[in-house]
Design a protein around this motif. Structure first.
Motif, PDB file in Angstrom:
ATOM      1  N   GLY A   8       0.476  -1.425  -0.527  1.00 38.44           N
ATOM      2  CA  GLY A   8      -0.152   0.246   0.421  1.00 38.44           C
ATOM      3  C   GLY A   8       0.672   1.329   0.025  1.00 38.44           C
ATOM      4  O   GLY A   8       0.489   2.935   0.671  1.00 38.44           O
ATOM      5  N   ALA A   9       1.799   1.297  -0.478  1.00 40.80           N
ATOM      6  CA  ALA A   9       3.100   2.369  -0.750  1.00 40.80           C
ATOM      7  C   ALA A   9       2.767   3.311  -1.463  1.00 40.80           C
ATOM      8  O   ALA A   9       2.865   4.562  -1.339  1.00 40.80           O
ATOM      9  N   TRP A  10       2.368   2.246  -2.623  1.00 38.40           N
ATOM     10  CA  TRP A  10       1.598   3.362  -3.796  1.00 38.40           C
ATOM     11  C   TRP A  10       0.956   2.064  -4.154  1.00 38.40           C
ATOM     12  O   TRP A  10       0.257   1.455  -4.470  1.00 38.40           O
ATOM     13  N   ARG A  11      -0.602   3.083  -5.101  1.00 35.64           N
ATOM     14  CA  ARG A  11      -1.212   2.475  -5.819  1.00 35.64           C
ATOM     15  C   ARG A  11      -0.783   1.167  -6.975  1.00 35.64           C
ATOM     16  O   ARG A  11      -1.297   0.786  -7.165  1.00 35.64           O
ATOM     17  N   SER A  12       0.148   2.223  -7.639  1.00 37.82           N
ATOM     18  CA  SER A  12       0.477   1.548  -8.934  1.00 37.82           C
ATOM     19  C   SER A  12       1.695   1.942  -9.459  1.00 37.82           C
ATOM     20  O   SER A  12       2.474   2.939  -9.288  1.00 37.82           O
ATOM     21  N   PHE A  13       2.577   1.045 -10.507  1.00 41.59           N
ATOM     22  CA  PHE A  13       3.684   1.309 -10.382  1.00 41.59           C
ATOM     23  C   PHE A  13       4.680   0.780 -12.109  1.00 41.59           C
ATOM     24  O   PHE A  13       3.378  -0.296 -12.536  1.00 41.59           O
ATOM     25  N   SER A  14       5.337   1.092 -12.739  1.00 41.95           N
ATOM     26  CA  SER A  14       5.336   0.847 -13.511  1.00 41.95           C
ATOM     27  C   SER A  14       6.775   0.748 -13.578  1.00 41.95           C
ATOM     28  O   SER A  14       7.906   1.609 -13.821  1.00 41.95           O
ATOM     29  N   VAL A  15       7.386  -0.116 -14.861  1.00 38.04           N
ATOM     30  CA  VAL A  15       9.235  -0.402 -14.724  1.00 38.04           C
ATOM     31  C   VAL A  15       9.651  -0.546 -16.617  1.00 38.04           C
ATOM     32  O   VAL A  15       9.391  -0.794 -17.034  1.00 38.04           O
ATOM     33  N   ARG A  16      10.408   0.693 -16.405  1.00 42.52           N
ATOM     34  CA  ARG A  16      10.904   0.841 -17.500  1.00 42.52           C
ATOM     35  C   ARG A  16      12.466   0.502 -17.858  1.00 42.52           C
ATOM     36  O   ARG A  16      13.081   1.329 -16.836  1.00 42.52           O
ATOM     37  N   SER A  17      13.184  -0.390 -18.655  1.00 39.71           N
ATOM     38  CA  SER A  17      14.731  -0.329 -18.575  1.00 39.71           C
ATOM     39  C   SER A  17      15.341   0.390 -19.561  1.00 39.71           C
ATOM     40  O   SER A  17      15.360   0.843 -20.665  1.00 39.71           O
ATOM     41  N   GLY A  18      16.739   0.907 -18.941  1.00 41.34           N
ATOM     42  CA  GLY A  18      16.798   1.236 -19.822  1.00 41.34           C
ATOM     43  C   GLY A  18      18.817   1.410 -19.279  1.00 41.34           C
ATOM     44  O   GLY A  18      19.029   0.068 -19.646  1.00 41.34           O
ATOM     45  N   PHE A  19      19.586   2.262 -19.447  1.00 39.74           N
ATOM     46  CA  PHE A  19      21.260   1.735 -20.101  1.00 39.74           C
ATOM     47  C   PHE A  19      21.570   1.914 -18.767  1.00 39.74           C
ATOM     48  O   PHE A  19      22.492   1.113 -18.278  1.00 39.74           O
ATOM     49  N   ALA A  20      21.117   2.292 -17.695  1.00 39.57           N
ATOM     50  CA  ALA A  20      22.302   2.328 -16.187  1.00 39.57           C
ATOM     51  C   ALA A  20      21.250   1.261 -15.118  1.00 39.57           C
ATOM     52  O   ALA A  20      21.668   1.308 -14.655  1.00 39.57           O
ATOM     53  N   GLY A  21      20.183   0.295 -15.846  1.00 40.53           N
ATOM     54  CA  GLY A  21      19.289  -0.457 -14.953  1.00 40.53           C
ATOM     55  C   GLY A  21      17.542   0.133 -15.048  1.00 40.53           C
ATOM     56  O   GLY A  21      17.367   0.762 -16.584  1.00 40.53           O
ATOM     57  N   ASP A  22      16.509  -0.607 -14.559  1.00 40.70           N
ATOM     58  CA  ASP A  22      15.462  -0.254 -14.335  1.00 40.70           C
ATOM     59  C   ASP A  22      15.262   1.059 -14.070  1.00 40.70           C
ATOM     60  O   ASP A  22      15.019   1.165 -12.458  1.00 40.70           O
ATOM     61  N   ASP A  23      14.234   1.777 -14.172  1.00 41.61           N
ATOM     62  CA  ASP A  23      13.256   2.453 -14.047  1.00 41.61           C
ATOM     63  C   ASP A  23      11.872   3.311 -13.090  1.00 41.61           C
ATOM     64  O   ASP A  23      10.965   2.163 -13.938  1.00 41.61           O
ATOM     65  N   LEU A  24      11.787   3.050 -11.610  1.00 37.02           N
ATOM     66  CA  LEU A  24      10.490   2.937 -11.495  1.00 37.02           C
ATOM     67  C   LEU A  24       9.996   4.142 -11.509  1.00 37.02           C
ATOM     68  O   LEU A  24      10.185   5.172 -10.381  1.00 37.02           O
ATOM     69  N   SER A  25       8.336   4.327 -11.492  1.00 34.13           N
ATOM     70  CA  SER A  25       7.881   5.064 -12.270  1.00 34.13           C
ATOM     71  C   SER A  25       6.404   4.532 -10.649  1.00 34.13           C
ATOM     72  O   SER A  25       5.987   3.279 -11.444  1.00 34.13           O
ATOM     73  N   ILE A  26       5.730   5.255  -9.692  1.00 30.47           N
ATOM     74  CA  ILE A  26       5.177   4.865  -9.167  1.00 30.47           C
ATOM     75  C   ILE A  26       4.191   6.339  -9.425  1.00 30.47           C
ATOM     76  O   ILE A  26       3.632   7.306  -9.385  1.00 30.47           O
ATOM     77  N   THR A  27       2.963   5.785  -8.771  1.00 22.72           N
ATOM     78  CA  THR A  27       1.455   6.807  -8.525  1.00 22.72           C
ATOM     79  C   THR A  27       1.211   6.607  -7.145  1.00 22.72           C
ATOM     80  O   THR A  27       0.475   5.653  -6.406  1.00 22.72           O
ATOM     81  N   TYR A  28       0.385   7.096  -6.300  1.00 19.24           N
ATOM     82  CA  TYR A  28       0.853   7.661  -4.947  1.00 19.24           C
ATOM     83  C   TYR A  28       0.918   8.474  -4.214  1.00 19.24           C
ATOM     84  O   TYR A  28       0.505   9.617  -5.276  1.00 19.24           O
ATOM     85  N   LYS A  29       0.126   9.191  -3.537  1.00 14.44           N
ATOM     86  CA  LYS A  29      -0.910   9.766  -2.493  1.00 14.44           C
ATOM     87  C   LYS A  29       0.643  10.486  -1.528  1.00 14.44           C
ATOM     88  O   LYS A  29       1.096  10.020  -1.036  1.00 14.44           O
ATOM     89  N   PRO A  30       1.486  11.915  -1.985  1.00 16.78           N
ATOM     90  CA  PRO A  30       2.069  12.471  -1.592  1.00 16.78           C
ATOM     91  C   PRO A  30       2.191  12.380   0.055  1.00 16.78           C
ATOM     92  O   PRO A  30       0.932  12.679   0.756  1.00 16.78           O
ATOM     93  N   ALA A  31       2.876  11.889   1.176  1.00 19.28           N
ATOM     94  CA  ALA A  31       2.871  12.360   2.172  1.00 19.28           C
ATOM     95  C   ALA A  31       3.013  13.464   3.352  1.00 19.28           C
ATOM     96  O   ALA A  31       4.053  14.416   2.538  1.00 19.28           O
ATOM     97  N   THR A  32       2.194  14.065   3.492  1.00 16.85           N
ATOM     98  CA  THR A  32       2.664  15.427   4.724  1.00 16.85           C
ATOM     99  C   THR A  32       3.334  14.781   6.077  1.00 16.85           C
ATOM    100  O   THR A  32       2.723  16.141   6.740  1.00 16.85           O
ATOM    101  N   SER A  33       2.757  14.419   6.498  1.00 21.37           N
ATOM    102  CA  SER A  33       2.916  13.751   8.193  1.00 21.37           C
ATOM    103  C   SER A  33       3.216  12.257   8.411  1.00 21.37           C
ATOM    104  O   SER A  33       2.681  10.997   7.642  1.00 21.37           O
ATOM    105  N   PRO A  34       4.151  11.860   9.199  1.00 21.77           N
ATOM    106  CA  PRO A  34       4.291  10.053   9.418  1.00 21.77           C
ATOM    107  C   PRO A  34       3.462   9.592   9.922  1.00 21.77           C
ATOM    108  O   PRO A  34       2.237  10.167  10.385  1.00 21.77           O
ATOM    109  N   SER A  35       3.558   8.482   9.520  1.00 20.35           N
ATOM    110  CA  SER A  35       2.460   7.313   9.428  1.00 20.35           C
ATOM    111  C   SER A  35       2.464   7.109  11.104  1.00 20.35           C
ATOM    112  O   SER A  35       3.572   6.522  11.719  1.00 20.35           O
ATOM    113  N   ARG A  36       1.119   6.408  11.999  1.00 19.01           N
ATOM    114  CA  ARG A  36       1.433   5.862  13.515  1.00 19.01           C
ATOM    115  C   ARG A  36       2.305   5.192  13.604  1.00 19.01           C
ATOM    116  O   ARG A  36       3.224   4.866  14.259  1.00 19.01           O
ATOM    117  N   ALA A  37       1.969   4.118  12.896  1.00 18.68           N
ATOM    118  CA  ALA A  37       3.684   2.921  12.476  1.00 18.68           C
ATOM    119  C   ALA A  37       3.986   2.315  11.026  1.00 18.68           C
ATOM    120  O   ALA A  37       3.526   2.714  10.464  1.00 18.68           O
TER     121      ALA A  37
END
Length: 140
Positions: free
Chosen positions: A61-90
């Motif tokens: 549940g850290a993000w809703r979805s993700f996508s991976v794109r291979s490049g020259f230096a490794g794999d790029d990880l793109s994510i869709t998430y809600k930005p955190a404004t404060s730390p979670s309790r746990a």
């Protein structure tokens, strides 16, 4: 000639001081409105590792979805998430990297943690070593 040289050096110094660096320009970008999903590049990781990190983050549940794109230096990880404004309790365990899966599990854990804080996916993180030779990423 010396006067021209001094002028060029002075102009270059002024431009370097008054021109924002890419990191400063990114830090000055307006934050997205709270509660809205954002899609961005989390980071570039070893070949095959971005998919593992992306899948684990989605399952926890850290993000809703993700996508991976291979490049020259490794794999790029793109994510869709809600930005955190404060730390979670746990703390939430996002993923575990075993030493037999990745060359330097501790360094990968630290990189993913720092990337997440920089993009406000989470507010803080820590990498915990396990009994089995591995590192787990815990976030708040």
């Amino acid at each position: 000639m010396r006067t021209l040289w001094k002028s060029v050096v002075l102009l270059a110094a002024l431009l370097s001081v008054f021109t924002p660096a890419p990191a400063q320009a990114q830090a000055q970008a307006p934050a997205p409105p709270p509660g809205q999903y954002v899609t961005t590049l989390l980071g570039t990781y070893g070949f095959g590792r971005a998919a593992v990190i992306g899948q684990s983050g989605r399952q926890t549940g850290a993000w809703r979805s993700f996508s991976v794109r291979s490049g020259f230096a490794g794999d790029d990880l793109s994510i869709t998430y809600k930005p955190a404004t404060s730390p979670s309790r746990a703390e939430t365990q996002v993923y575990t990297a075993a030493f037999n899966q990745v060359r330097d599990a501790g360094a990968e854990c630290e990189k993913v943690g720092r990337d997440g804080v920089a993009r406000r996916v989470w507010v803080s993180y820590r990498c915990r070593t396990g009994i089995v030779a591995s590192y787990s990423l815990l976030v708040r």
